[in-house]
Design a protein around this motif. Structure first.
Motif, PDB file in Angstrom:
ATOM      1  N   GLY A  44       0.748  -1.276  -0.019  1.00 10.31           N
ATOM      2  CA  GLY A  44      -0.080  -0.267  -0.181  1.00 10.31           C
ATOM      3  C   GLY A  44       0.833   1.273   0.067  1.00 10.31           C
ATOM      4  O   GLY A  44       1.844   1.247  -0.275  1.00 10.31           O
ATOM      5  N   ASP A  45       0.073   2.538   0.220  1.00  6.30           N
ATOM      6  CA  ASP A  45       0.979   3.595   0.214  1.00  6.30           C
ATOM      7  C   ASP A  45       1.722   3.838   1.179  1.00  6.30           C
ATOM      8  O   ASP A  45       1.602   3.302   2.489  1.00  6.30           O
ATOM      9  N   MET A  46       2.800   4.637   1.064  1.00  6.03           N
ATOM     10  CA  MET A  46       3.766   5.257   2.101  1.00  6.03           C
ATOM     11  C   MET A  46       2.923   6.338   2.805  1.00  6.03           C
ATOM     12  O   MET A  46       3.012   7.381   2.678  1.00  6.03           O
ATOM     13  N   ASP A  47       2.159   5.957   3.852  1.00  5.25           N
ATOM     14  CA  ASP A  47       1.403   6.791   4.376  1.00  5.25           C
ATOM     15  C   ASP A  47       1.483   7.009   5.993  1.00  5.25           C
ATOM     16  O   ASP A  47       2.211   6.491   6.434  1.00  5.25           O
ATOM     17  N   TYR A  48       0.397   7.897   6.446  1.00  2.00           N
ATOM     18  CA  TYR A  48       0.891   8.104   7.989  1.00  2.00           C
ATOM     19  C   TYR A  48      -0.536   7.921   8.777  1.00  2.00           C
ATOM     20  O   TYR A  48      -1.655   8.490   8.076  1.00  2.00           O
ATOM     21  N   VAL A  49      -0.826   7.824   9.873  1.00  2.00           N
ATOM     22  CA  VAL A  49      -2.127   7.619  10.505  1.00  2.00           C
ATOM     23  C   VAL A  49      -3.178   8.626  10.468  1.00  2.00           C
ATOM     24  O   VAL A  49      -4.150   8.658  10.241  1.00  2.00           O
ATOM     25  N   SER A  50      -2.307  10.038  10.759  1.00  2.26           N
ATOM     26  CA  SER A  50      -3.062  11.085  10.998  1.00  2.26           C
ATOM     27  C   SER A  50      -3.732  11.599   9.468  1.00  2.26           C
ATOM     28  O   SER A  50      -4.681  12.381   9.571  1.00  2.26           O
TER      29      SER A  50
ATOM     30  N   LEU B 142      10.100   6.131   7.907  1.00  6.50           N
ATOM     31  CA  LEU B 142       9.337   6.434   6.593  1.00  6.50           C
ATOM     32  C   LEU B 142       7.670   5.822   6.871  1.00  6.50           C
ATOM     33  O   LEU B 142       7.725   5.144   7.660  1.00  6.50           O
ATOM     34  N   GLY B 143       6.756   6.789   6.155  1.00  4.10           N
ATOM     35  CA  GLY B 143       5.533   6.500   6.556  1.00  4.10           C
ATOM     36  C   GLY B 143       4.878   5.084   5.715  1.00  4.10           C
ATOM     37  O   GLY B 143       5.116   5.103   4.552  1.00  4.10           O
ATOM     38  N   GLU B 144       4.676   4.153   6.379  1.00  2.95           N
ATOM     39  CA  GLU B 144       4.070   2.876   6.051  1.00  2.95           C
ATOM     40  C   GLU B 144       3.229   2.525   7.138  1.00  2.95           C
ATOM     41  O   GLU B 144       2.960   1.329   7.230  1.00  2.95           O
ATOM     42  N   ALA B 145       2.102   3.528   7.441  1.00  5.28           N
ATOM     43  CA  ALA B 145       1.232   3.232   8.667  1.00  5.28           C
ATOM     44  C   ALA B 145      -0.156   1.935   8.305  1.00  5.28           C
ATOM     45  O   ALA B 145      -0.066   1.347   9.243  1.00  5.28           O
ATOM     46  N   GLY B 146      -0.308   2.360   7.106  1.00  3.41           N
ATOM     47  CA  GLY B 146      -1.482   1.085   6.832  1.00  3.41           C
ATOM     48  C   GLY B 146      -0.769  -0.318   6.678  1.00  3.41           C
ATOM     49  O   GLY B 146      -1.405  -1.423   7.423  1.00  3.41           O
ATOM     50  N   TYR B 147       0.364  -0.366   6.158  1.00 10.03           N
ATOM     51  CA  TYR B 147       1.038  -1.850   6.329  1.00 10.03           C
ATOM     52  C   TYR B 147       1.341  -2.290   7.595  1.00 10.03           C
ATOM     53  O   TYR B 147       0.920  -3.523   7.893  1.00 10.03           O
ATOM     54  N   ALA B 148       1.789  -1.203   8.372  1.00  9.52           N
ATOM     55  CA  ALA B 148       2.106  -1.746   9.814  1.00  9.52           C
ATOM     56  C   ALA B 148       1.257  -1.929  10.635  1.00  9.52           C
ATOM     57  O   ALA B 148       1.109  -2.990  11.483  1.00  9.52           O
ATOM     58  N   VAL B 149       0.024  -1.440  10.315  1.00 16.85           N
ATOM     59  CA  VAL B 149      -1.210  -1.611  11.196  1.00 16.85           C
ATOM     60  C   VAL B 149      -1.670  -2.824  10.783  1.00 16.85           C
ATOM     61  O   VAL B 149      -2.207  -3.630  11.743  1.00 16.85           O
ATOM     62  N   SER B 150      -1.768  -3.222   9.665  1.00 18.04           N
ATOM     63  CA  SER B 150      -2.620  -4.557   9.238  1.00 18.04           C
ATOM     64  C   SER B 150      -1.474  -5.744   9.569  1.00 18.04           C
ATOM     65  O   SER B 150      -2.172  -6.865   9.995  1.00 18.04           O
ATOM     66  N   LYS B 151      -0.194  -5.441   9.554  1.00 12.79           N
ATOM     67  CA  LYS B 151       0.617  -6.489  10.306  1.00 12.79           C
ATOM     68  C   LYS B 151       0.579  -6.625  11.734  1.00 12.79           C
ATOM     69  O   LYS B 151       0.719  -7.720  12.400  1.00 12.79           O
ATOM     70  N   ALA B 152       0.153  -5.456  12.656  1.00 19.30           N
ATOM     71  CA  ALA B 152       0.321  -5.651  13.735  1.00 19.30           C
ATOM     72  C   ALA B 152      -0.865  -6.571  14.465  1.00 19.30           C
ATOM     73  O   ALA B 152      -0.876  -7.086  15.087  1.00 19.30           O
ATOM     74  N   ALA B 153      -2.003  -6.214  13.456  1.00 21.47           N
ATOM     75  CA  ALA B 153      -3.334  -7.016  13.655  1.00 21.47           C
ATOM     76  C   ALA B 153      -3.132  -8.254  13.597  1.00 21.47           C
ATOM     77  O   ALA B 153      -3.675  -9.280  14.369  1.00 21.47           O
ATOM     78  N   LEU B 154      -2.355  -8.631  12.436  1.00 20.60           N
ATOM     79  CA  LEU B 154      -1.975 -10.300  12.140  1.00 20.60           C
ATOM     80  C   LEU B 154      -1.052 -10.832  13.467  1.00 20.60           C
ATOM     81  O   LEU B 154      -1.370 -11.832  13.735  1.00 20.60           O
ATOM     82  N   ALA B 155      -0.221 -10.160  13.992  1.00 15.59           N
ATOM     83  CA  ALA B 155       0.708 -10.524  14.900  1.00 15.59           C
ATOM     84  C   ALA B 155      -0.008 -11.045  16.177  1.00 15.59           C
ATOM     85  O   ALA B 155       0.149 -11.912  16.908  1.00 15.59           O
TER      86      ALA B 155
END
Length: 264
Positions: A97-103, A155-168
């Motif tokens: 996904g995008d290189m993004d930020y939660v905010s 670097l902003g990769e919030a969507g990717y990190a959030v999805s993977k945190a839920a998976l963890a």
């Protein structure tokens, strides 16, 4: 050999870690490696590279979209029809996904992108293999995760990190739910890995900042206690350890595979 005589499914076959997981599974003695990806071309490449090893591993290629339950079911059906069992599932398929930020992120894009693939899609494929593993009374599942879940990257990769945190987090639930059936579920958090994706990223960054690629590599390596960016295949072996019999009493665990870049 870590995976002697085992049947291993690897999702997300691609130019980076995915194909290396399949290759290393074959090198470690797997009787069968089931390669799954959205495009047939990637599967053909994986088969050629495994056959080049000169091993006896049989390769099954299956086009699979993990966000589609029917596609996941077809993958499992083909595996059982060909090999009679499923010993291990390595969930490597992902969507960055995008290189993004939660905010400021487009949250609808999260739902249709990284969350749909990295969380829901991965769990759909996991659910698809569970009945066969329950029938066998044994099996091992490993989720390929990311260091971005452990620490916030520059670097902003919030969507990717959030999805993977839920998976963890889902791994812990799965480990507890499936333990009585002899099924182990673990996760590995990958850091920087030297392969086609990171090489391409480094080359792009070098052009953007007008600096040599070697300079950027050195900057990253300086943050890693081992002093180097580990290649994909080394990281793949750590993930495969988690589905091997050497980890037979390991479940619900998280393994950091990053050269010491992050230490909890």
């Amino acid at each position: 050999m870590l995976l002697k005589d085992k049947i291993v499914i690897v999702s997300g076959i691609g130019p980076g870690l995915g194909v290396k997981l399949a290759i290393e599974a074959a090198r470690e003695g797997a009787a069968g490696v089931v390669c799954a990806a959205r495009t047939a071309e990637k599967l053909d490449d994986a088969q050629r590279r495994i056959e080049a090893l000169g091993v006896k591993t049989r390769v099954l290629k299956q086009v699979c979209d993990i966000t589609d339950r029917r596609s996941c079911a077809a993958l499992v059906e083909a595996t059982v029809k060909t090999f009679g069992r499923i010993d291990a599932l390595v969930n490597s398929a992902f969507f960055h996904g995008d290189m993004d930020y939660v905010s400021t992120a487009d949250l609808d894009a999260w739902m249709s992108g990284p969350i749909a693939t990295n969380l829901i899609g991965t769990l759909k494929l996991t659910q698809a293999v569970i009945p066969q593993m329950k029938q066998q009374r044994q099996g091992a599942i490993v989720m390929i995760n990311t260091m971005a879940v452990r620490q916030v990257p520059p670097l902003g990769e919030a969507g990717y990190a959030v999805s993977k945190a839920a998976l963890a987090n889902a791994v812990k639930w799965l480990a507890k739910e499936l333990g009585p059936d002899g099924i182990r579920v673990n996760t590995v958090h990958m850091g920087w890995m030297w392969g086609v994706p990171v090489q391409s990223y480094m080359e792009w960054q070098a052009r953007q900042h007008n600096v040599p690629v070697e300079t950027l590599i050195a900057q990253v390596a300086a943050q890693i206690p081992l002093g180097r960016i580990p290649p994909d295949e080394e990281c793949a072996r750590a993930a495969l350890f988690m589905v091997s019999d050497y980890a037979s009493v390991v479940t619900g665990a998280s393994l950091d595979v990053n050269g010491g870049h992050y230490m909890p």
